[in-house]
Design a protein around this motif. Structure first.
Motif, PDB file in Angstrom:
ATOM      1  N   VAL A 183      25.681  57.449  20.565  1.00 25.38           N
ATOM      2  CA  VAL A 183      25.901  57.475  19.030  1.00 25.38           C
ATOM      3  C   VAL A 183      26.307  55.949  18.627  1.00 25.38           C
ATOM      4  O   VAL A 183      25.701  55.385  17.794  1.00 25.38           O
ATOM      5  N   LEU A 184      27.120  55.214  19.347  1.00 25.89           N
ATOM      6  CA  LEU A 184      27.617  54.198  19.294  1.00 25.89           C
ATOM      7  C   LEU A 184      26.843  52.857  19.067  1.00 25.89           C
ATOM      8  O   LEU A 184      26.545  52.235  18.487  1.00 25.89           O
ATOM      9  N   GLY A 185      25.806  53.110  20.313  1.00 26.66           N
ATOM     10  CA  GLY A 185      24.830  52.252  20.792  1.00 26.66           C
ATOM     11  C   GLY A 185      23.745  52.410  19.624  1.00 26.66           C
ATOM     12  O   GLY A 185      23.368  51.292  18.979  1.00 26.66           O
ATOM     13  N   MET A 186      23.288  53.608  19.277  1.00 28.31           N
ATOM     14  CA  MET A 186      22.142  53.911  18.063  1.00 28.31           C
ATOM     15  C   MET A 186      22.625  53.179  16.779  1.00 28.31           C
ATOM     16  O   MET A 186      21.902  52.620  16.020  1.00 28.31           O
ATOM     17  N   THR A 187      23.983  53.422  16.600  1.00 31.58           N
ATOM     18  CA  THR A 187      24.448  52.967  15.236  1.00 31.58           C
ATOM     19  C   THR A 187      24.535  51.261  15.123  1.00 31.58           C
ATOM     20  O   THR A 187      24.223  50.758  14.279  1.00 31.58           O
ATOM     21  N   ALA A 188      24.970  50.799  16.303  1.00 31.59           N
ATOM     22  CA  ALA A 188      24.813  49.530  16.314  1.00 31.59           C
ATOM     23  C   ALA A 188      23.279  48.722  16.319  1.00 31.59           C
ATOM     24  O   ALA A 188      23.237  47.629  15.482  1.00 31.59           O
ATOM     25  N   ILE A 189      22.259  49.492  16.747  1.00 31.97           N
ATOM     26  CA  ILE A 189      20.981  48.841  16.732  1.00 31.97           C
ATOM     27  C   ILE A 189      20.661  49.227  15.155  1.00 31.97           C
ATOM     28  O   ILE A 189      19.958  48.154  14.596  1.00 31.97           O
ATOM     29  N   PHE A 190      20.945  50.224  14.715  1.00 30.85           N
ATOM     30  CA  PHE A 190      20.682  50.519  13.178  1.00 30.85           C
ATOM     31  C   PHE A 190      21.411  49.428  12.427  1.00 30.85           C
ATOM     32  O   PHE A 190      20.506  48.861  11.423  1.00 30.85           O
ATOM     33  N   GLY A 191      22.533  49.326  12.464  1.00 31.71           N
ATOM     34  CA  GLY A 191      23.046  48.219  11.653  1.00 31.71           C
ATOM     35  C   GLY A 191      22.732  46.657  11.701  1.00 31.71           C
ATOM     36  O   GLY A 191      22.518  46.118  10.929  1.00 31.71           O
ATOM     37  N   ALA A 192      22.241  46.464  12.942  1.00 33.73           N
ATOM     38  CA  ALA A 192      21.652  44.934  13.329  1.00 33.73           C
ATOM     39  C   ALA A 192      20.323  44.760  12.721  1.00 33.73           C
ATOM     40  O   ALA A 192      20.030  43.959  12.097  1.00 33.73           O
ATOM     41  N   GLY A 193      19.440  46.236  12.795  1.00 33.20           N
ATOM     42  CA  GLY A 193      18.240  45.921  12.051  1.00 33.20           C
ATOM     43  C   GLY A 193      18.310  45.821  10.527  1.00 33.20           C
ATOM     44  O   GLY A 193      17.861  45.219   9.998  1.00 33.20           O
ATOM     45  N   ALA A 194      19.368  46.573   9.813  1.00 29.35           N
ATOM     46  CA  ALA A 194      19.577  46.475   8.470  1.00 29.35           C
ATOM     47  C   ALA A 194      20.102  45.153   8.087  1.00 29.35           C
ATOM     48  O   ALA A 194      19.632  44.681   7.121  1.00 29.35           O
ATOM     49  N   LEU A 195      21.030  44.570   8.826  1.00 29.37           N
ATOM     50  CA  LEU A 195      21.481  43.379   8.364  1.00 29.37           C
ATOM     51  C   LEU A 195      20.413  42.235   8.468  1.00 29.37           C
ATOM     52  O   LEU A 195      20.473  41.433   7.676  1.00 29.37           O
ATOM     53  N   SER A 196      19.734  42.305   9.687  1.00 28.94           N
ATOM     54  CA  SER A 196      18.698  41.222   9.659  1.00 28.94           C
ATOM     55  C   SER A 196      17.681  41.403   8.575  1.00 28.94           C
ATOM     56  O   SER A 196      17.090  40.576   7.993  1.00 28.94           O
ATOM     57  N   GLY A 197      17.362  42.632   8.270  1.00 23.48           N
ATOM     58  CA  GLY A 197      16.243  42.842   7.238  1.00 23.48           C
ATOM     59  C   GLY A 197      16.960  42.238   5.809  1.00 23.48           C
ATOM     60  O   GLY A 197      15.986  41.630   5.008  1.00 23.48           O
ATOM     61  N   VAL A 198      18.209  42.432   5.549  1.00 17.30           N
ATOM     62  CA  VAL A 198      18.597  42.146   4.423  1.00 17.30           C
ATOM     63  C   VAL A 198      18.622  40.475   4.450  1.00 17.30           C
ATOM     64  O   VAL A 198      18.241  39.594   3.441  1.00 17.30           O
TER      65      VAL A 198
END
Length: 139
Positions: A10-25
């Motif tokens: 769960v932590l790994g998937m959350t980190a991947i999602f967060g990194a993707g969202a941040l890079s998109g912004v």
């Protein structure tokens, strides 16, 4: 509590999602800034309109001389509209940040203040305006 058994996943998937969202912004903000604030973009817009008018309307030299200043003036107004929109966004961000700050600890608020200042700085750069935008605490 079966989800706690898989906390690493769960932590790994959350980190991947967060990194993707941040890079998109970040990428989006950089693209919008470049497209909307550069004066050369306004000139390119005017040049493209003029080329289309020339191709489709077969303008005379006199018409080109009369129409070009109109396009230049419109480009400048577009720049002002973008700057005004950014100013409105900053006002909304101020309310949003105030609402978020109510739910943070004092330690979190100290870091959140840095995030807010960075956010206001980026939006100010995007607006292309020289005057100060955002709350009074923003440098």
């Amino acid at each position: 509590m079966k989800i706690l058994r898989h906390w690493k996943l769960v932590l790994g998937m959350t980190a991947i999602f967060g990194a993707g969202a941040l890079s998109g912004v970040v990428v989006t903000l950089q693209g919008v800034k470049k497209a909307l604030t550069e004066r050369s973009a306004l000139k390119r817009w005017g040049d493209a309109r003029m080329a289309e008018f020339q191709r489709r309307l077969k303008l005379t030299p006199e018409q080109r001389q009369e129409i070009r200043p109109i396009l230049d003036k419109t480009g400048e107004r577009f720049h002002g509209i973008v700057a005004d929109a950014v100013e409105s966004i900053l006002l909304e961000l101020e309310v949003t940040h105030s609402d978020i700050a109510k739910h943070l600890t004092p330690e979190q608020n100290a870091e959140f203040d840095k995030i807010k200042q960075d956010t206001y700085r980026r939006w100010k750069e995007l607006s292309g305006r020289k005057e100060k935008l955002g709350p009074a605490t923003v440098p």
